[in-house]
Write a protein that holds these residues in place. Structure first.
Motif, short mmCIF file in Angstrom:
data_model
loop_
_atom_site.label_atom_id
_atom_site.label_comp_id
_atom_site.label_asym_id
_atom_site.label_seq_id
_atom_site.Cartn_x
_atom_site.Cartn_y
_atom_site.Cartn_z
N PHE A 129 -28.47 -13.97 -87.99
CA PHE A 129 -28.25 -12.60 -88.46
C PHE A 129 -27.51 -11.84 -87.38
O PHE A 129 -27.73 -12.03 -86.19
N ARG B 214 -13.01 -18.60 -102.92
CA ARG B 214 -12.93 -19.08 -101.54
C ARG B 214 -11.48 -19.18 -101.15
O ARG B 214 -10.73 -19.88 -101.80
N LEU C 121 -25.71 -8.05 -91.36
CA LEU C 121 -25.16 -9.16 -92.14
C LEU C 121 -26.24 -10.23 -92.26
O LEU C 121 -26.38 -11.10 -91.41
N ARG C 122 -27.00 -10.17 -93.33
CA ARG C 122 -28.14 -11.07 -93.50
C ARG C 122 -27.72 -12.51 -93.83
O ARG C 122 -28.50 -13.42 -93.67
N HIS C 123 -26.49 -12.69 -94.32
CA HIS C 123 -26.04 -14.04 -94.65
C HIS C 123 -25.33 -14.72 -93.49
O HIS C 123 -24.98 -15.89 -93.58
N ALA C 124 -25.13 -13.98 -92.41
CA ALA C 124 -24.54 -14.59 -91.21
C ALA C 124 -25.63 -15.39 -90.52
O ALA C 124 -26.80 -15.04 -90.56
N ARG C 125 -25.27 -16.47 -89.93
CA ARG C 125 -26.22 -17.29 -89.17
C ARG C 125 -25.76 -17.39 -87.74
O ARG C 125 -24.69 -17.91 -87.49
N HIS D 219 -14.22 -12.99 -96.04
CA HIS D 219 -15.67 -12.82 -95.94
C HIS D 219 -16.21 -13.58 -94.73
O HIS D 219 -17.05 -13.06 -93.99
N ASP D 220 -15.71 -14.79 -94.51
CA ASP D 220 -16.18 -15.58 -93.36
C ASP D 220 -15.84 -14.89 -92.04
O ASP D 220 -16.63 -14.95 -91.09
N LEU E 42 -18.42 -12.22 -91.59
CA LEU E 42 -19.72 -12.79 -91.21
C LEU E 42 -19.76 -13.18 -89.74
O LEU E 42 -20.80 -13.13 -89.11
#
Length: 189
Positions: A110, A86, A104-108, A149-150, A153
């Motif tokens: 999607f 991180r 991007l399935r881990h983005a909220r 990464h963030d 996302l």
């Protein structure tokens, strides 16, 4: 090929063979020392000369898809340099694809990330454009050769502007996050 590809980091020399999976990150080290244009040159060379769509098209054993995954990431202009840390960091390089869309399935919530490579007509055409001249994340310019990464996302668009000659100022002055360095400008072991 097996004879390898010579990489020079200032005065030190090392031998890189793409089929040796532990060295897959080696071409991206240039970006960490302020020479991302060298990363772009070497990665493009590897993609064009070490991967083909024929029998024996990989320069080594594709253990669990590692060689193929490296090529996929490089083709998108990204390399997951420090997954799991991180912040997780991706090194930017010149993409081989003109356009790609990733879910991007881990983005909220999607979302889809659109990656696009454009060329500057004054600097050549897309097929011969190996060097990053500019990068835009959701329309805002990035002055660095890495992205977290963030940030990915949260993004919808990642646009690369490419040219045929190196832009030695792009990403050269913005170091990666502090956790990579020991406070004295040297990489952590």
């Amino acid at each position: 090929g097996e004879e390898g590809l010579r990489l020079a980091v200032d005065d030190a020399r090392s031998l890189h063979w793409q089929g040796n999976e532990p060295t897959h990150g080696t071409p991206f080290l240039y970006a960490l020392i302020g020479r991302p244009w060298k990363t772009q040159l070497v990665v493009r060379h590897i993609c064009l000369h070490e991967y083909t769509n024929s029998a024996g098209g990989l320069s080594g054993n594709d253990d669990s898809g590692q060689l193929s995954a490296w090529y996929l990431w490089a083709s998108l202009g990204l390399y997951p340099a420090f997954p799991g840390l991180r912040p997780s960091v991706y090194i930017l390089t010149s993409p081989l694809v003109e356009k790609a869309t990733i879910t991007l399935r881990h983005a909220r919530p999607f979302r889809k990330l659109r990656i696009e490579a454009k060329f500057d007509p004054e600097r050549g055409d897309l097929n011969h454009s190996s060097f990053i001249w500019a990068v835009y994340l959701n329309g805002l310019g990035l002055d660095r050769a890495w992205i977290t990464h963030d940030e990915l996302l949260g993004a919808e668009n990642l646009t690369f502007v490419l040219g045929t000659t190196p832009n030695t100022s792009f990403g050269a002055l913005t170091p990666p996050p502090e956790f990579l360095f020991n406070g004295k400008g040297a990489p952590c072991p």
